[in-house]
Design a protein around this motif. Sequence first.
Motif, PDB file in Angstrom:
ATOM      1  N   LEU A  24     -63.324  86.661   5.266  1.00 54.60           N
ATOM      2  CA  LEU A  24     -63.143  85.567   6.290  1.00 54.60           C
ATOM      3  C   LEU A  24     -62.493  86.017   7.597  1.00 54.60           C
ATOM      4  CD1 LEU A  24     -61.154  82.972   3.828  1.00 54.60           C
ATOM      5  CD2 LEU A  24     -63.644  82.878   4.557  1.00 54.60           C
ATOM      6  N   ARG A  25     -61.839  86.873   7.581  1.00 56.84           N
ATOM      7  CA  ARG A  25     -61.191  87.642   9.005  1.00 56.84           C
ATOM      8  C   ARG A  25     -62.278  88.295   9.770  1.00 56.84           C
ATOM      9  NH1 ARG A  25     -55.700  90.284   7.065  1.00 56.84           N
ATOM     10  NH2 ARG A  25     -54.234  88.606   7.398  1.00 56.84           N
ATOM     11  N   GLY A  26     -63.251  89.283   8.880  1.00 52.34           N
ATOM     12  CA  GLY A  26     -64.134  89.776   9.722  1.00 52.34           C
ATOM     13  C   GLY A  26     -65.325  89.588   9.818  1.00 52.34           C
ATOM     14  N   VAL A  27     -65.854  88.411   9.186  1.00 54.93           N
ATOM     15  CA  VAL A  27     -67.165  87.711   9.484  1.00 54.93           C
ATOM     16  C   VAL A  27     -67.227  86.385   9.784  1.00 54.93           C
ATOM     17  CG1 VAL A  27     -69.494  87.673   8.303  1.00 54.93           C
ATOM     18  CG2 VAL A  27     -68.201  89.675   7.672  1.00 54.93           C
ATOM     19  N   LYS A  28     -66.677  85.479   8.939  1.00 52.18           N
ATOM     20  CA  LYS A  28     -66.644  84.135   9.093  1.00 52.18           C
ATOM     21  C   LYS A  28     -65.796  83.615  10.440  1.00 52.18           C
ATOM     22  CE  LYS A  28     -68.055  80.035   7.509  1.00 52.18           C
ATOM     23  NZ  LYS A  28     -69.161  79.481   7.908  1.00 52.18           N
ATOM     24  N   ARG A  29     -64.690  84.168  10.422  1.00 51.50           N
ATOM     25  CA  ARG A  29     -63.858  83.781  11.642  1.00 51.50           C
ATOM     26  C   ARG A  29     -64.639  84.199  13.245  1.00 51.50           C
ATOM     27  NH1 ARG A  29     -59.968  83.662  15.499  1.00 51.50           N
ATOM     28  NH2 ARG A  29     -58.415  82.015  15.307  1.00 51.50           N
ATOM     29  N   TYR A  51     -68.455  70.803  19.223  1.00 48.32           N
ATOM     30  CA  TYR A  51     -67.277  71.669  19.497  1.00 48.32           C
ATOM     31  C   TYR A  51     -66.155  71.291  18.627  1.00 48.32           C
ATOM     32  CZ  TYR A  51     -63.406  73.855  22.069  1.00 48.32           C
ATOM     33  OH  TYR A  51     -62.302  74.456  22.284  1.00 48.32           O
ATOM     34  N   MET A  52     -65.847  69.826  18.275  1.00 47.48           N
ATOM     35  CA  MET A  52     -64.675  69.416  17.744  1.00 47.48           C
ATOM     36  C   MET A  52     -64.868  69.653  16.111  1.00 47.48           C
ATOM     37  SD  MET A  52     -63.789  65.776  19.581  1.00 47.48           S
ATOM     38  CE  MET A  52     -65.141  65.047  19.220  1.00 47.48           C
ATOM     39  N   LEU A  53     -66.282  69.737  15.662  1.00 49.30           N
ATOM     40  CA  LEU A  53     -66.343  70.011  14.363  1.00 49.30           C
ATOM     41  C   LEU A  53     -65.981  71.601  14.173  1.00 49.30           C
ATOM     42  CD1 LEU A  53     -69.581  67.981  13.662  1.00 49.30           C
ATOM     43  CD2 LEU A  53     -67.201  67.515  12.690  1.00 49.30           C
ATOM     44  N   ILE A  54     -66.684  72.421  14.800  1.00 53.68           N
ATOM     45  CA  ILE A  54     -66.114  73.854  14.883  1.00 53.68           C
ATOM     46  C   ILE A  54     -64.687  74.042  14.969  1.00 53.68           C
ATOM     47  CG2 ILE A  54     -66.687  76.212  16.038  1.00 53.68           C
ATOM     48  CD1 ILE A  54     -69.236  74.916  16.679  1.00 53.68           C
ATOM     49  N   GLU A  55     -64.023  73.368  15.928  1.00 52.21           N
ATOM     50  CA  GLU A  55     -62.578  73.531  16.198  1.00 52.21           C
ATOM     51  C   GLU A  55     -61.574  73.203  14.594  1.00 52.21           C
ATOM     52  OE1 GLU A  55     -59.653  72.724  19.645  1.00 52.21           O
ATOM     53  OE2 GLU A  55     -60.855  70.862  18.902  1.00 52.21           O
ATOM     54  N   ALA A  56     -62.170  72.200  14.079  1.00 50.07           N
ATOM     55  CA  ALA A  56     -61.750  71.855  12.685  1.00 50.07           C
ATOM     56  C   ALA A  56     -62.159  72.683  11.831  1.00 50.07           C
ATOM     57  CB  ALA A  56     -62.251  70.154  12.305  1.00 50.07           C
ATOM     58  N   GLU A  57     -62.833  73.331  11.680  1.00 50.30           N
ATOM     59  CA  GLU A  57     -63.429  74.194  10.713  1.00 50.30           C
ATOM     60  C   GLU A  57     -62.946  75.521  10.799  1.00 50.30           C
ATOM     61  OE1 GLU A  57     -67.434  76.178   8.776  1.00 50.30           O
ATOM     62  OE2 GLU A  57     -67.738  74.927  10.309  1.00 50.30           O
ATOM     63  N   LEU A  58     -62.333  75.940  12.019  1.00 50.12           N
ATOM     64  CA  LEU A  58     -61.692  76.896  12.455  1.00 50.12           C
ATOM     65  C   LEU A  58     -60.134  76.942  11.781  1.00 50.12           C
ATOM     66  CD1 LEU A  58     -61.851  79.722  13.731  1.00 50.12           C
ATOM     67  CD2 LEU A  58     -61.352  78.989  15.896  1.00 50.12           C
ATOM     68  N   ALA A  59     -59.796  75.644  12.435  1.00 45.57           N
ATOM     69  CA  ALA A  59     -58.496  75.190  11.907  1.00 45.57           C
ATOM     70  C   ALA A  59     -58.232  75.503  10.352  1.00 45.57           C
ATOM     71  CB  ALA A  59     -57.851  74.005  12.287  1.00 45.57           C
ATOM     72  N   LEU A  61     -60.113  77.214   8.284  1.00 47.18           N
ATOM     73  CA  LEU A  61     -60.360  78.599   7.844  1.00 47.18           C
ATOM     74  C   LEU A  61     -59.070  79.528   8.194  1.00 47.18           C
ATOM     75  CD1 LEU A  61     -62.428  80.851   6.997  1.00 47.18           C
ATOM     76  CD2 LEU A  61     -62.906  81.099   9.573  1.00 47.18           C
ATOM     77  N   ASP A  62     -58.567  79.093   9.340  1.00 46.70           N
ATOM     78  CA  ASP A  62     -57.160  79.930   9.502  1.00 46.70           C
ATOM     79  C   ASP A  62     -56.206  79.483   8.616  1.00 46.70           C
ATOM     80  OD1 ASP A  62     -58.090  81.157  11.827  1.00 46.70           O
ATOM     81  OD2 ASP A  62     -57.236  79.745  13.216  1.00 46.70           O
ATOM     82  N   GLY A  63     -56.049  78.363   7.840  1.00 46.93           N
ATOM     83  CA  GLY A  63     -55.241  77.891   6.761  1.00 46.93           C
ATOM     84  C   GLY A  63     -55.474  78.636   5.540  1.00 46.93           C
ATOM     85  N   ARG A  64     -56.843  78.632   5.531  1.00 46.98           N
ATOM     86  CA  ARG A  64     -57.182  79.709   4.129  1.00 46.98           C
ATOM     87  C   ARG A  64     -56.845  81.088   4.368  1.00 46.98           C
ATOM     88  NH1 ARG A  64     -57.456  80.195  -0.900  1.00 46.98           N
ATOM     89  NH2 ARG A  64     -59.442  81.141  -1.837  1.00 46.98           N
ATOM     90  N   ILE A  65     -56.859  81.595   5.595  1.00 42.61           N
ATOM     91  CA  ILE A  65     -56.462  82.760   5.656  1.00 42.61           C
ATOM     92  C   ILE A  65     -54.992  83.132   5.382  1.00 42.61           C
ATOM     93  CG2 ILE A  65     -56.249  84.557   7.491  1.00 42.61           C
ATOM     94  CD1 ILE A  65     -59.378  83.803   8.448  1.00 42.61           C
ATOM     95  N   LEU A  66     -54.281  82.252   5.876  1.00 41.22           N
ATOM     96  CA  LEU A  66     -52.953  82.452   5.711  1.00 41.22           C
ATOM     97  C   LEU A  66     -52.563  82.337   4.262  1.00 41.22           C
ATOM     98  CD1 LEU A  66     -51.576  80.341   8.697  1.00 41.22           C
ATOM     99  CD2 LEU A  66     -51.212  82.856   8.389  1.00 41.22           C
ATOM    100  N   GLU A  67     -53.088  81.266   3.607  1.00 35.30           N
ATOM    101  CA  GLU A  67     -52.892  81.170   1.945  1.00 35.30           C
ATOM    102  C   GLU A  67     -53.176  82.416   1.237  1.00 35.30           C
ATOM    103  OE1 GLU A  67     -54.563  78.184  -1.499  1.00 35.30           O
ATOM    104  OE2 GLU A  67     -55.510  77.913   0.493  1.00 35.30           O
ATOM    105  N   LEU A  68     -54.493  82.899   1.545  1.00 39.70           N
ATOM    106  CA  LEU A  68     -55.089  84.295   0.986  1.00 39.70           C
ATOM    107  C   LEU A  68     -54.028  85.199   1.235  1.00 39.70           C
ATOM    108  CD1 LEU A  68     -58.856  84.167   1.262  1.00 39.70           C
ATOM    109  CD2 LEU A  68     -57.454  83.999  -0.687  1.00 39.70           C
ATOM    110  N   GLN A  69     -53.515  85.464   2.323  1.00 34.20           N
ATOM    111  CA  GLN A  69     -52.538  86.610   2.892  1.00 34.20           C
ATOM    112  C   GLN A  69     -51.277  86.226   1.997  1.00 34.20           C
ATOM    113  OE1 GLN A  69     -53.189  89.220   4.719  1.00 34.20           O
ATOM    114  NE2 GLN A  69     -51.518  89.636   3.522  1.00 34.20           N
ATOM    115  N   HIS A  70     -50.777  85.310   1.917  1.00 34.85           N
ATOM    116  CA  HIS A  70     -49.353  84.779   1.401  1.00 34.85           C
ATOM    117  C   HIS A  70     -49.657  85.175  -0.153  1.00 34.85           C
ATOM    118  CE1 HIS A  70     -46.646  82.144  -1.102  1.00 34.85           C
ATOM    119  NE2 HIS A  70     -46.046  82.435  -0.053  1.00 34.85           N
ATOM    120  N   THR A  71     -50.721  84.908  -0.713  1.00 41.72           N
ATOM    121  CA  THR A  71     -50.969  85.315  -2.105  1.00 41.72           C
ATOM    122  C   THR A  71     -51.017  86.698  -2.270  1.00 41.72           C
ATOM    123  OG1 THR A  71     -52.303  83.142  -2.398  1.00 41.72           O
ATOM    124  CG2 THR A  71     -52.693  84.835  -4.240  1.00 41.72           C
TER     125      THR A  71
END
Length: 83
Positions: A24-29, A51-59, A61-71
Amino acid sequence: MVTEKPIYVTKQGMAELQNKLDYLRGVKRPQLVEQMQDAKGNGDWMDQTEYMLIEAELAFLDGRILELQHTLDYAQPISPGNE
């Protein structure tokens, strides 16, 4: 001070979580950031649906990255069969 409870995960599970986080960090983001820049370059990006759809998807994804990092930060390895 808030103490976090451990999250019990097998070593294989931890490796899978780490692989997912790395992907997610190195490829998808970076792909989404590039798509956002492309959408921004297509004229008046302020009212572009793409643009708005990509922005929402990025937000998301950032939440998922934080969740995985916390785990992973609070992961406590266990042996299979002890779950």
